[in-house]
Design a protein around this motif. Structure first.
Motif, PDB file in Angstrom:
ATOM      1  N   LEU A 172     -14.126   1.308   9.529  1.00  0.00           N
ATOM      2  CA  LEU A 172     -12.713   1.237   9.881  1.00  0.00           C
ATOM      3  C   LEU A 172     -12.087   2.599  10.169  1.00  0.00           C
ATOM      4  CD1 LEU A 172     -10.245  -0.563  10.263  1.00  0.00           C
ATOM      5  CD2 LEU A 172      -9.823  -0.427   7.818  1.00  0.00           C
ATOM      6  N   PRO A 173     -12.294   3.610   9.298  1.00  0.00           N
ATOM      7  CA  PRO A 173     -11.686   4.919   9.588  1.00  0.00           C
ATOM      8  C   PRO A 173     -12.140   5.491  10.929  1.00  0.00           C
ATOM      9  CG  PRO A 173     -12.592   4.864   7.352  1.00  0.00           C
ATOM     10  CD  PRO A 173     -13.029   3.622   8.018  1.00  0.00           C
ATOM     11  N   VAL A 174     -13.416   5.295  11.240  1.00  0.00           N
ATOM     12  CA  VAL A 174     -13.946   5.777  12.518  1.00  0.00           C
ATOM     13  C   VAL A 174     -13.197   5.094  13.660  1.00  0.00           C
ATOM     14  CG1 VAL A 174     -16.018   6.017  13.932  1.00  0.00           C
ATOM     15  CG2 VAL A 174     -16.189   6.092  11.433  1.00  0.00           C
ATOM     16  N   LEU A 175     -13.047   3.789  13.511  1.00  0.00           N
ATOM     17  CA  LEU A 175     -12.408   3.005  14.570  1.00  0.00           C
ATOM     18  C   LEU A 175     -10.959   3.440  14.779  1.00  0.00           C
ATOM     19  CD1 LEU A 175     -13.696  -0.579  13.742  1.00  0.00           C
ATOM     20  CD2 LEU A 175     -14.554   1.029  15.441  1.00  0.00           C
ATOM     21  N   ARG A 176     -10.344   3.832  13.699  1.00  0.00           N
ATOM     22  CA  ARG A 176      -8.937   4.229  13.814  1.00  0.00           C
ATOM     23  C   ARG A 176      -8.770   5.395  14.766  1.00  0.00           C
ATOM     24  NH1 ARG A 176      -5.277   2.094  10.791  1.00  0.00           N
ATOM     25  NH2 ARG A 176      -5.852   0.821   9.002  1.00  0.00           N
ATOM     26  N   ARG A 177      -9.759   6.288  14.774  1.00  0.00           N
ATOM     27  CA  ARG A 177      -9.641   7.501  15.593  1.00  0.00           C
ATOM     28  C   ARG A 177      -9.793   7.215  17.084  1.00  0.00           C
ATOM     29  NH1 ARG A 177     -13.240  10.014  11.860  1.00  0.00           N
ATOM     30  NH2 ARG A 177     -12.027  10.680  10.080  1.00  0.00           N
ATOM     31  N   GLY A 179      -8.443   5.171  18.907  1.00  0.00           N
ATOM     32  CA  GLY A 179      -7.207   4.891  19.641  1.00  0.00           C
ATOM     33  C   GLY A 179      -6.959   3.421  19.866  1.00  0.00           C
ATOM     34  N   LYS A 180      -5.754   3.161  20.368  1.00  0.00           N
ATOM     35  CA  LYS A 180      -5.293   1.787  20.458  1.00  0.00           C
ATOM     36  C   LYS A 180      -5.960   1.030  21.604  1.00  0.00           C
ATOM     37  CE  LYS A 180      -0.915  -0.382  19.473  1.00  0.00           C
ATOM     38  NZ  LYS A 180       0.537  -0.360  19.688  1.00  0.00           N
ATOM     39  N   GLY A 181      -6.293   1.781  22.662  1.00  0.00           N
ATOM     40  CA  GLY A 181      -6.901   1.137  23.825  1.00  0.00           C
ATOM     41  C   GLY A 181      -8.220   0.445  23.457  1.00  0.00           C
ATOM     42  N   ALA A 182      -8.890   1.066  22.492  1.00  0.00           N
ATOM     43  CA  ALA A 182     -10.195   0.519  22.097  1.00  0.00           C
ATOM     44  C   ALA A 182     -10.048  -0.747  21.277  1.00  0.00           C
ATOM     45  CB  ALA A 182     -10.961   1.560  21.286  1.00  0.00           C
ATOM     46  N   MET A 183      -8.871  -0.961  20.716  1.00  0.00           N
ATOM     47  CA  MET A 183      -8.703  -2.124  19.853  1.00  0.00           C
ATOM     48  C   MET A 183      -8.907  -3.419  20.625  1.00  0.00           C
ATOM     49  SD  MET A 183      -5.531  -3.351  17.577  1.00  0.00           S
ATOM     50  CE  MET A 183      -5.074  -4.767  18.547  1.00  0.00           C
ATOM     51  N   CYS A 184      -8.305  -3.442  21.814  1.00  0.00           N
ATOM     52  CA  CYS A 184      -8.449  -4.621  22.674  1.00  0.00           C
ATOM     53  C   CYS A 184      -9.936  -4.866  22.956  1.00  0.00           C
ATOM     54  CB  CYS A 184      -7.692  -4.419  23.969  1.00  0.00           C
ATOM     55  SG  CYS A 184      -7.903  -5.781  25.117  1.00  0.00           S
ATOM     56  N   PHE A 185     -10.631  -3.781  23.271  1.00  0.00           N
ATOM     57  CA  PHE A 185     -12.056  -3.886  23.565  1.00  0.00           C
ATOM     58  C   PHE A 185     -12.809  -4.431  22.357  1.00  0.00           C
ATOM     59  CE2 PHE A 185     -16.315  -1.947  23.572  1.00  0.00           C
ATOM     60  CZ  PHE A 185     -16.786  -2.492  24.755  1.00  0.00           C
ATOM     61  N   LEU A 186     -12.525  -3.901  21.188  1.00  0.00           N
ATOM     62  CA  LEU A 186     -13.213  -4.342  19.977  1.00  0.00           C
ATOM     63  C   LEU A 186     -12.946  -5.814  19.675  1.00  0.00           C
ATOM     64  CD1 LEU A 186     -13.187  -1.625  17.212  1.00  0.00           C
ATOM     65  CD2 LEU A 186     -15.116  -2.875  18.168  1.00  0.00           C
ATOM     66  N   GLY A 301     -18.657  -7.539  10.065  1.00  0.00           N
ATOM     67  CA  GLY A 301     -17.697  -6.716   9.341  1.00  0.00           C
ATOM     68  C   GLY A 301     -16.750  -6.017  10.298  1.00  0.00           C
ATOM     69  N   LEU A 302     -17.318  -5.487  11.363  1.00  0.00           N
ATOM     70  CA  LEU A 302     -16.501  -4.847  12.403  1.00  0.00           C
ATOM     71  C   LEU A 302     -15.478  -5.826  12.955  1.00  0.00           C
ATOM     72  CD1 LEU A 302     -19.003  -2.772  14.574  1.00  0.00           C
ATOM     73  CD2 LEU A 302     -17.073  -1.933  13.244  1.00  0.00           C
ATOM     74  N   ALA A 303     -15.949  -7.040  13.176  1.00  0.00           N
ATOM     75  CA  ALA A 303     -15.064  -8.054  13.756  1.00  0.00           C
ATOM     76  C   ALA A 303     -13.862  -8.296  12.854  1.00  0.00           C
ATOM     77  CB  ALA A 303     -15.837  -9.352  13.965  1.00  0.00           C
ATOM     78  N   ILE A 304     -14.114  -8.281  11.553  1.00  0.00           N
ATOM     79  CA  ILE A 304     -13.014  -8.574  10.622  1.00  0.00           C
ATOM     80  C   ILE A 304     -11.981  -7.453  10.623  1.00  0.00           C
ATOM     81  CG2 ILE A 304     -12.434  -8.935   8.183  1.00  0.00           C
ATOM     82  CD1 ILE A 304     -15.248 -10.224   7.928  1.00  0.00           C
ATOM     83  N   VAL A 305     -12.452  -6.199  10.674  1.00  0.00           N
ATOM     84  CA  VAL A 305     -11.489  -5.109  10.553  1.00  0.00           C
ATOM     85  C   VAL A 305     -10.817  -4.743  11.872  1.00  0.00           C
ATOM     86  CG1 VAL A 305     -12.521  -4.101   8.494  1.00  0.00           C
ATOM     87  CG2 VAL A 305     -13.289  -3.348  10.771  1.00  0.00           C
ATOM     88  N   SER A 306     -11.357  -5.212  12.983  1.00  0.00           N
ATOM     89  CA  SER A 306     -10.755  -4.798  14.254  1.00  0.00           C
ATOM     90  C   SER A 306      -9.272  -5.144  14.385  1.00  0.00           C
ATOM     91  CB  SER A 306     -11.573  -5.337  15.432  1.00  0.00           C
ATOM     92  OG  SER A 306     -11.737  -6.722  15.319  1.00  0.00           O
ATOM     93  N   PRO A 307      -8.783  -6.283  13.846  1.00  0.00           N
ATOM     94  CA  PRO A 307      -7.339  -6.525  13.973  1.00  0.00           C
ATOM     95  C   PRO A 307      -6.507  -5.599  13.097  1.00  0.00           C
ATOM     96  CG  PRO A 307      -8.523  -8.544  13.403  1.00  0.00           C
ATOM     97  CD  PRO A 307      -9.459  -7.416  13.208  1.00  0.00           C
ATOM     98  N   LEU A 308      -7.145  -4.907  12.148  1.00  0.00           N
ATOM     99  CA  LEU A 308      -6.390  -4.084  11.212  1.00  0.00           C
ATOM    100  C   LEU A 308      -6.102  -2.694  11.759  1.00  0.00           C
ATOM    101  CD1 LEU A 308      -8.336  -5.008   7.951  1.00  0.00           C
ATOM    102  CD2 LEU A 308      -6.152  -5.930   8.726  1.00  0.00           C
ATOM    103  N   LEU A 309      -6.662  -2.401  12.936  1.00  0.00           N
ATOM    104  CA  LEU A 309      -6.514  -1.049  13.468  1.00  0.00           C
ATOM    105  C   LEU A 309      -5.053  -0.703  13.705  1.00  0.00           C
ATOM    106  CD1 LEU A 309      -9.472  -0.917  16.003  1.00  0.00           C
ATOM    107  CD2 LEU A 309      -9.355  -0.046  13.671  1.00  0.00           C
ATOM    108  N   ALA A 310      -4.298  -1.720  14.142  1.00  0.00           N
ATOM    109  CA  ALA A 310      -2.908  -1.431  14.505  1.00  0.00           C
ATOM    110  C   ALA A 310      -2.005  -1.385  13.282  1.00  0.00           C
ATOM    111  CB  ALA A 310      -2.413  -2.506  15.475  1.00  0.00           C
TER     112      ALA A 310
END
Lengths: 406, 353
Positions: A172-177, A179-186, A301-310
């Motif tokens: 999750l911390p890695v994903l946070r960095r 950016g937001k554009g990647a959230m849609c992709f994830l 696990g990645l799938a679960i945390v991807s909505p939490l990025l925002a």
């Protein structure tokens, strides 16, 4: 005549007449059905053709020099297993001396010196001369349901379910960095991944459906499980929505929880498969299996945390809770699968996974739309990033699936 | 029997993503009954007692459900009786002094119990499988009056040398004998040997496999040496009617019968077995005897044995005579050395006293 509001009395009488007519209609229906049962049944001729004999083998237990088959009559007529031959040799049988009534089951005990690892074809010769076959792909002694077995299953479930999911969340911390554009992709990757799991489960169900006797609906149990899971998750989502609205939370947490529940239901079926494969000696327990599953399920696990990025940084406990919701059912499934092998149950649980995944995909879909609107809409609204993400998700799931060797 | 391989290779890949394979079979949590090692069963010498079967089970070999036997009385025939049941017909003399033998044969449709608890819709000659063993001497005039009491057309086709119109083949002579019709087959008994008769109506395999066959023995003009004579008709039952091999194999009607009712013979006495193979759907059959050798006379048409062996193979319709003496008392197996047939019912015991 001046119009007045009606007295309460006529209202009462109206209500009463309403009740009376309802009761009368129900009685009439009952009578009509009874008459149909008595007269209609008799007015039709007897069924033509030979008796329909169908037997489903629900369970095979192998112990030294002995095979116990739990068989269920899956057809409309009584079936009597007169004799049994295994690999073209008649064997002594105990049990099943009396005809098995439709939907009833019995245990046939065969006296047969089977050898470890060899295939056996059990042929049940019925009183009409029909042969009903059951294949034992590779004979292996059935583990007895002791504490050790369940400990192994719980451990396996943890390796396969909880640990990989939690590992995925650590990113999750890695994903946070990124950016937001990647959230849609994830999120799109998550959708692709879930779609792959759902399709895979359906294929698995179709294969299982052929195995099940059909007495309890066979493949339709998959549909039943899927519909029920979808509806149940819809209710859960509505409840979460209300709660979140009252607390003024962002939607990310809710979506994460929904994905966790969906994946959890899917992992229940996965655990079941692992448990029964182990019980059959068809599971190569080892590092390769655990690593394969770990990589495979880390994506969950990645799938679960991807909505939490925002949303705001979630607490460790909350993350762990989500991991347990998604992973722990694998343990329950594995324990269940090691003890029971029943195609009907497996079909139903697979169906739950499919339905849950379907609901989760519906939840995520709005996030994949180009632009800012959050209306649920057609798939066509997906932008390029989302389309690519879904494709990547499917590919990743396929590729990591290959790592799981048995 | 041939088996259709179901499904795919036994060990399949295990793709976890979709909850991978749920194999066949399963495990149970239920308490186990703890029976494991097969107890050695002591061999009883069942003196013709039904249900006294003690052979088999587990490593002791194939068996029907221990203790289960067919109802011979309901079937109307018993393989033990068939062994030595020779029908010489009604004998008269013709005007020119020849021996005339006459038989009345009727075909019927009959449900038989061919294995304990297994019913088979058979078509039979004189109510039994195999049909009656007709026996005569070379040169006799034979007259068989055949009445078809079945729902299906049938014929009687005899192996031997005879005119075309007496061949029991559709389209020749009397041709198909329709239900309720009667036909007379008349021909000379030639050549001597052990032969057979069977129905020759299409589909031929089914008419034979349903049970329409029997033994036809023509003795040589000079009788063979006195012996304890036995008939053994090897056949099977394709209970599924799929024409893919058989589910049950037998001699004289009932699989495994002589396992619990051994063929009783006397020590040192000459035993002569008239051995016939009418097995359908499988290309060959074989006969093997334990602890002994026999002289084999293929088709019985020569008086010199062609072989001295303990195992012979017969294709369908082939037959021969086995002659032997048992020097030792005790029980000796005989069975198809095609082990699959043996384990599906084609096995039995001689009991030498």
């Amino acid at each position: 005549m001046s119009e007045r509001t009606e007295n309460p009395a006529p209202q009462k009488s109206q209500a009463r007449t309403g009740w009376v007519s309802t009761v009368a209609v129900v009685l009439l229906l009952g009578l009509a059905l009874a008459a149909l049962a008595v007269v209609g049944g008799r007015s039709l001729p007897e069924r033509i053709g030979p008796p329909v004999e169908e037997i489903a083998v629900e369970q095979v237990r192998m112990s030294p020099g002995r095979i116990d088959l739990t068989v269920r009559n899956a057809g409309p007529d009584p079936v009597r297993v007169a004799q049994v031959f295994v690999n073209d040799a008649f064997v002594d049988v105990r049990g099943g001396e009396q005809p098995i009534a439709p939907r009833r089951s019995t245990v046939l005990t065969l006296d047969y010196p089977w050898q470890e690892g060899q295939p056996y074809l059990v042929s049940m010769l019925t009183s009409t001369g029909l042969v009903i076959e059951h294949e034992i792909a590779a004979a292996v002694e059935t583990p007895t349901g002791g504490r050790d077995l369940f400990a192994v299953m719980a451990l396996l479930g943890a390796y396969v379910g909880i640990i990989p999911v939690v590992l995925g969340m650590l990113l999750l911390p890695v994903l946070r960095r990124i950016g937001k554009g990647a959230m849609c992709f994830l999120l799109a990757v998550t959708v692709g991944l879930l779609l792959f799991l759902a399709v895979d489960a359906v294929f698995e169900g179709l294969e299982l459906g052929e195995r099940s006797g059909g007495a309890f609906g066979g493949i339709s149990l998959l549909a039943l499980g899927a519909i029920l899971a979808f509806l149940a998750l819809t209710l859960v989502d509505r409840w979460l929505h209300h709660r979140a609205h009252a607390a003024g939370e962002r939607g990310g947490t809710r979506l994460a929880l929904m994905i966790a529940i969906g994946i959890g239901l899917h992992n229940l079926g996965e655990g079941l498969a692992i448990g029964s494969a182990y019980a059959l000696g068809q599971l190569a327990l080892g590092a390769a299996l655990v690593i394969g599953f770990a990589l495979h399920n880390t994506t969950e696990g990645l799938a679960i945390v991807s909505p939490l990025l925002a949303s705001a940084r979630p607490g460790v406990l909350r993350l762990l809770g989500l991991g347990l919701i998604a992973g722990a059912p694998a343990i329950a499934g594995a324990v269940l699968g090691a003890g029971v092998d029943n195609a009907e149950l497996s079909l139903f649980l697979l169906g739950l996974g499919v339905g849950a995944i379907g609901q989760v995909v519906v939840q995520i879909a709005p996030a994949l739309r180009g632009g800012e609107e959050r209306e649920p809409g057609p798939v066509a609204a997906m932008d390029t990033t989302a389309v690519l993400g879904v494709a990547v998700g499917v590919a990743v799931m396929y590729a990591t699936g290959l790592l799981v060797v048995a | 029997m041939r088996r259709d391989l179901m499904g795919e290779p036994s060990r399949r890949g295990f793709l976890a993503g979709g909850g991978a394979l749920l194999g066949l079979g399963g495990a149970a949590v239920a308490a186990r009954a703890g029976l494991s090692e097969a107890e050695p069963r002591t061999e009883q010498t069942g003196h013709g007692m039904y249900g006294a079967a003690s052979h088999g089970g587990g490593a002791n070999g194939p068996t029907f459900r221990i203790g289960s036997v067919v109802d011979h009385h309901a079937n109307g025939f018993d393989p033990t009786d068939i062994l030595r049941d020779f029908d010489y017909g009604t004998i008269t003399k013709t005007g020119d002094g020849r021996t005339l033998r006459e038989w009345e044969i009727a075909s019927t449709d009959k449900e038989l119990e061919v294995a304990p608890g297994v019913k088979f819709p058979a078509w039979v000659f004189n109510g039994r499988i195999p049909g009656p063993t007709l026996r005569c001497t070379e040169g006799d005039l034979l007259r068989i009056t055949f009445t078809n009491g079945s729902q299906h057309p049938h014929t009687m086709h005899f192996h031997g040398i005879h005119p075309a119109e007496m061949d029991g083949t559709p389209g020749l002579g009397a041709g198909l004998i329709a239900p309720g019709q009667t036909a007379v087959y008349e021909f000379d008994a030639i050549p001597f040997g052990v032969h057979l008769y069977h129905c020759h109506v299409g589909p031929l395999a089914e008419h034979v496999a349903r049970g329409m066959y029997g033994t036809f023995i023509v003795d040589p003009p000079q009788p063979r040496p006195a012996a304890d004579e036995l008939i053994m008709v090897q056949h099977g039952y394709n209970t599924t009617f799929d024409a893919e091999g058989n589910q049950l194999y037998a001699v004289n009607g009932i699989p495994f019968h002589y396992m619990h009712e051994p063929v009783r013979v006397k020590r040192g006495e000459l035993v002569r077995i008239y051995l016939i193979n009418v097995l359908e759907y499988d290309p060959i059959n074989s006969f093997h005897i334990h602890g002994n050798f026999f002289d084999y006379y293929p088709t019985g048409t020569r008086l010199q044995p062609a072989d001295y062996t303990d195992t012979i193979v017969q294709g369908q319709g082939q037959r021969g005579i086995c002659e032997l003496r048992f020097p030792y008392p005790g029980k000796f197996m005989f069975h198809a050395h095609k082990s699959e047939f043996a384990e599906l019912g084609w096995m039995g015991f001689f009991e030498v006293t």
